[in-house]
Design a protein around this motif. Structure first.
Motif, PDB file in Angstrom:
ATOM      1  N   PHE A 113       0.996  -1.232   0.108  1.00  0.00           N
ATOM      2  CA  PHE A 113       0.086  -0.027   0.037  1.00  0.00           C
ATOM      3  C   PHE A 113       0.832   1.224  -0.011  1.00  0.00           C
ATOM      4  N   PRO A 114       0.469   2.280  -0.831  1.00  0.00           N
ATOM      5  CA  PRO A 114       1.281   3.534  -0.867  1.00  0.00           C
ATOM      6  C   PRO A 114       1.103   4.125   0.592  1.00  0.00           C
ATOM      7  N   HIS A 115       1.722   3.998   1.387  1.00  0.00           N
ATOM      8  CA  HIS A 115       1.352   4.606   2.624  1.00  0.00           C
ATOM      9  C   HIS A 115       1.857   6.079   2.864  1.00  0.00           C
ATOM     10  N   LEU A 116       2.676   6.415   1.811  1.00  0.00           N
ATOM     11  CA  LEU A 116       2.996   7.739   1.832  1.00  0.00           C
ATOM     12  C   LEU A 116       2.027   8.888   1.610  1.00  0.00           C
ATOM     13  N   VAL A 117       0.630   8.322   0.871  1.00  0.00           N
ATOM     14  CA  VAL A 117      -0.182   9.181   0.471  1.00  0.00           C
ATOM     15  C   VAL A 117      -1.227   9.578   1.743  1.00  0.00           C
ATOM     16  N   LEU A 118      -0.849   8.743   2.983  1.00  0.00           N
ATOM     17  CA  LEU A 118      -1.672   9.018   4.358  1.00  0.00           C
ATOM     18  C   LEU A 118      -1.014  10.070   4.990  1.00  0.00           C
ATOM     19  N   GLN A 119       0.448  10.350   4.723  1.00  0.00           N
ATOM     20  CA  GLN A 119       0.936  11.274   5.414  1.00  0.00           C
ATOM     21  C   GLN A 119       0.486  12.937   5.297  1.00  0.00           C
ATOM     22  N   LEU A 120       0.089  13.402   6.173  1.00  0.00           N
ATOM     23  CA  LEU A 120      -0.468  14.966   5.890  1.00  0.00           C
ATOM     24  C   LEU A 120       0.669  15.980   6.061  1.00  0.00           C
ATOM     25  N   THR A 121       1.462  15.876   7.250  1.00  0.00           N
ATOM     26  CA  THR A 121       2.332  16.804   7.527  1.00  0.00           C
ATOM     27  C   THR A 121       3.540  16.139   8.192  1.00  0.00           C
ATOM     28  N   SER A 122       4.558  16.876   8.472  1.00  0.00           N
ATOM     29  CA  SER A 122       5.613  16.365   9.235  1.00  0.00           C
ATOM     30  C   SER A 122       5.216  15.729  10.466  1.00  0.00           C
ATOM     31  N   ARG A 123       4.298  15.942  11.119  1.00  0.00           N
ATOM     32  CA  ARG A 123       4.119  15.325  12.413  1.00  0.00           C
ATOM     33  C   ARG A 123       2.616  14.441  12.362  1.00  0.00           C
ATOM     34  N   TYR A 124       2.039  14.573  11.432  1.00  0.00           N
ATOM     35  CA  TYR A 124       0.705  13.900  11.492  1.00  0.00           C
ATOM     36  C   TYR A 124       0.091  13.264  10.266  1.00  0.00           C
ATOM     37  N   ALA A 125      -0.678  12.262  10.182  1.00  0.00           N
ATOM     38  CA  ALA A 125      -0.905  11.559   9.064  1.00  0.00           C
ATOM     39  C   ALA A 125      -2.504  10.829   9.169  1.00  0.00           C
ATOM     40  N   PHE A 126      -3.011  10.422   8.078  1.00  0.00           N
ATOM     41  CA  PHE A 126      -4.081   9.712   8.233  1.00  0.00           C
ATOM     42  C   PHE A 126      -3.911   8.302   8.671  1.00  0.00           C
ATOM     43  N   LYS A 127      -4.815   7.579   9.505  1.00  0.00           N
ATOM     44  CA  LYS A 127      -4.798   6.442   9.650  1.00  0.00           C
ATOM     45  C   LYS A 127      -6.128   5.910   9.249  1.00  0.00           C
ATOM     46  N   LEU A 128      -6.291   4.817   8.465  1.00  0.00           N
ATOM     47  CA  LEU A 128      -7.168   3.986   7.882  1.00  0.00           C
ATOM     48  C   LEU A 128      -7.781   2.980   8.787  1.00  0.00           C
ATOM     49  N   PHE A 129      -9.050   3.166   9.196  1.00  0.00           N
ATOM     50  CA  PHE A 129      -9.774   1.719   9.826  1.00  0.00           C
ATOM     51  C   PHE A 129     -10.737   1.246   8.900  1.00  0.00           C
ATOM     52  N   ILE A 130     -10.492  -0.137   8.597  1.00  0.00           N
ATOM     53  CA  ILE A 130     -11.083  -0.769   7.458  1.00  0.00           C
ATOM     54  C   ILE A 130     -12.084  -1.889   8.381  1.00  0.00           C
ATOM     55  N   ASP A 131     -13.325  -1.639   8.366  1.00  0.00           N
ATOM     56  CA  ASP A 131     -14.227  -2.663   9.002  1.00  0.00           C
ATOM     57  C   ASP A 131     -14.913  -3.448   8.156  1.00  0.00           C
ATOM     58  N   CYS A 132     -14.532  -4.834   8.387  1.00  0.00           N
ATOM     59  CA  CYS A 132     -15.190  -5.902   7.326  1.00  0.00           C
ATOM     60  C   CYS A 132     -16.422  -6.532   7.967  1.00  0.00           C
ATOM     61  N   ILE A 133     -17.490  -6.557   7.634  1.00  0.00           N
ATOM     62  CA  ILE A 133     -18.676  -7.476   8.091  1.00  0.00           C
ATOM     63  C   ILE A 133     -19.244  -8.589   7.068  1.00  0.00           C
ATOM     64  N   ILE A 134     -19.247  -9.647   7.469  1.00  0.00           N
ATOM     65  CA  ILE A 134     -19.675 -10.784   6.549  1.00  0.00           C
ATOM     66  C   ILE A 134     -21.024 -11.019   7.309  1.00  0.00           C
ATOM     67  N   ILE A 135     -22.162 -10.724   6.487  1.00  0.00           N
ATOM     68  CA  ILE A 135     -23.372 -11.074   7.046  1.00  0.00           C
ATOM     69  C   ILE A 135     -23.722 -12.349   6.789  1.00  0.00           C
ATOM     70  N   SER A 136     -23.532 -12.729   5.547  1.00  0.00           N
ATOM     71  CA  SER A 136     -23.556 -14.312   5.458  1.00  0.00           C
ATOM     72  C   SER A 136     -22.694 -14.874   4.368  1.00  0.00           C
ATOM     73  N   HIS A 137     -22.250 -16.195   4.703  1.00  0.00           N
ATOM     74  CA  HIS A 137     -21.457 -16.775   3.699  1.00  0.00           C
ATOM     75  C   HIS A 137     -21.537 -18.302   3.739  1.00  0.00           C
ATOM     76  N   SER A 138     -21.266 -18.883   2.794  1.00  0.00           N
ATOM     77  CA  SER A 138     -21.007 -20.319   2.669  1.00  0.00           C
ATOM     78  C   SER A 138     -19.631 -20.939   2.323  1.00  0.00           C
ATOM     79  N   SER A 139     -18.903 -20.243   1.521  1.00  0.00           N
ATOM     80  CA  SER A 139     -17.656 -20.715   1.259  1.00  0.00           C
ATOM     81  C   SER A 139     -16.645 -19.882   2.090  1.00  0.00           C
ATOM     82  N   TYR A 140     -15.422 -20.214   1.727  1.00  0.00           N
ATOM     83  CA  TYR A 140     -14.127 -19.435   2.147  1.00  0.00           C
ATOM     84  C   TYR A 140     -14.322 -17.899   1.798  1.00  0.00           C
TER      85      TYR A 140
END
Length: 299
Positions: A113-140
């Motif tokens: 992942f190109p993590h440098l795109v998340l850097q905002l300033t010299s001291r701050y950056a975005f952090k991404l929180f990815i929430d995955c919810i599987i409502i229903s599934h049968s296969s892997y």
């Protein structure tokens, strides 16, 4: 759905012969039909929903938060700016099944992942929180989660920074434009920072092995007779590491499971390099058409 011994033998014979006959008449490299929607959660920076023809459904939400970083940190130390959480109905959050899926997703994104795109300033950056919810599934579900994450990250928009990015000598918290129309996608930030020209998140592809045959996206019935399962990572139009094998049939007894030889592994890599670009193109086409119609069927 659990198969009887006779049904398993019939299915195994159908999948192992030279002319493969899959239960749903798909070709060996064809994915199950799916529907996908993006950018439907107003409280998220990016979101996606994928539904398979068998009723499996996955929701992905991407949210950003401004966090402090070490100004002297190297590029590699920015890899912790992505966090993934997986929730599957019917499974405990601390189960080995959930933990393994989460580890594979985090490991793939941390390394590709190109993590440098998340850097905002010299001291701050975005952090991404990815929430995955599987409502229903049968296969892997790893490939299902991966494709939905691809769509969510591709459509993720981050607020436009309006304060000075050089803040080493100034105790200033980053400020952003109040106009959401000024928010930019990760690909737009990538171009602005001259890191690259396009953003294509990595994906996982699941492949079932039966005899000498390889089956893309095995269904729950096929998983019960596979001799092995291969998880292949694909990024920047080529197969990358990690590549792993697994027993996809976690809810049934698969007596056919065997080891994996290097010939099969090389064939998996060749097939993924051949067909995965079409999968990525289908996902990108859906995003391009999203303005005209929110629900699109692909593959």
């Amino acid at each position: 759905m659990l198969l009887s011994p006779a049904e398993k033998q019939y299915l195994y014979d159908s999948l192992s012969q030279s002319s493969v006959i899959r239960p749903d008449s798909r070709s060996i490299h064809q994915y199950r039909p799916l529907e996908a929607t993006t950018s439907f959660l107003p409280g998220s920076n990016g979101s996606a929903r994928i539904r398979l023809s068998d009723g499996s459904e996955c929701l992905i939400s991407v949210k950003s938060k401004v966090v402090s970083i070490d100004p002297d940190a190297s590029k590699d130390n920015l890899s912790n700016l992505i966090d993934v959480d997986v929730d599957i109905v019917g499974y405990r959050d601390d189960s080995n099944y959930i933990t393994n899926l989460k580890f594979q997703l985090i490991n793939l994104l941390h390394q590709n992942f190109p993590h440098l795109v998340l850097q905002l300033t010299s001291r701050y950056a975005f952090k991404l929180f990815i929430d995955c919810i599987i409502i229903s599934h049968s296969s892997y579900p790893l490939s299902l989660i991966s494709l939905a994450t691809y769509l969510a990250l591709k459509t993720t928009r981050l607020p436009l920074l309006v304060s000075d990015p050089n803040d080493l000598q100034v105790a200033e918290y980053p400020t952003f434009s109040d106009d959401w129309d000024n928010a930019r996608t990760i690909e737009e930030i990538l171009v602005d920072k001259q890191i690259g020209t396009e953003f294509k998140p990595p994906i996982f592809i699941t492949i079932g092995v039966v005899g000498k045959n390889l089956l893309f996206d095995p269904s729950v019935e096929e998983e019960q007779v596979l001799e092995n399962g291969v998880i292949v990572s694909f990024y920047n139009n080529k197969v990358i590491t990690p590549i792993a094998n697994a027993n996809f049939a976690i809810n049934s007894n698969n007596s056919n499971f065997k080891g994996l030889n290097k010939t099969v592994l090389m064939k998996c890599i060749t097939l993924c390099n051949q067909y995965c670009p079409a999968i990525v193109k289908a996902l990108d086409t859906l995003i391009e058409q999203e303005g005209d119609q929110n629900d699109e069927s692909i593959f």
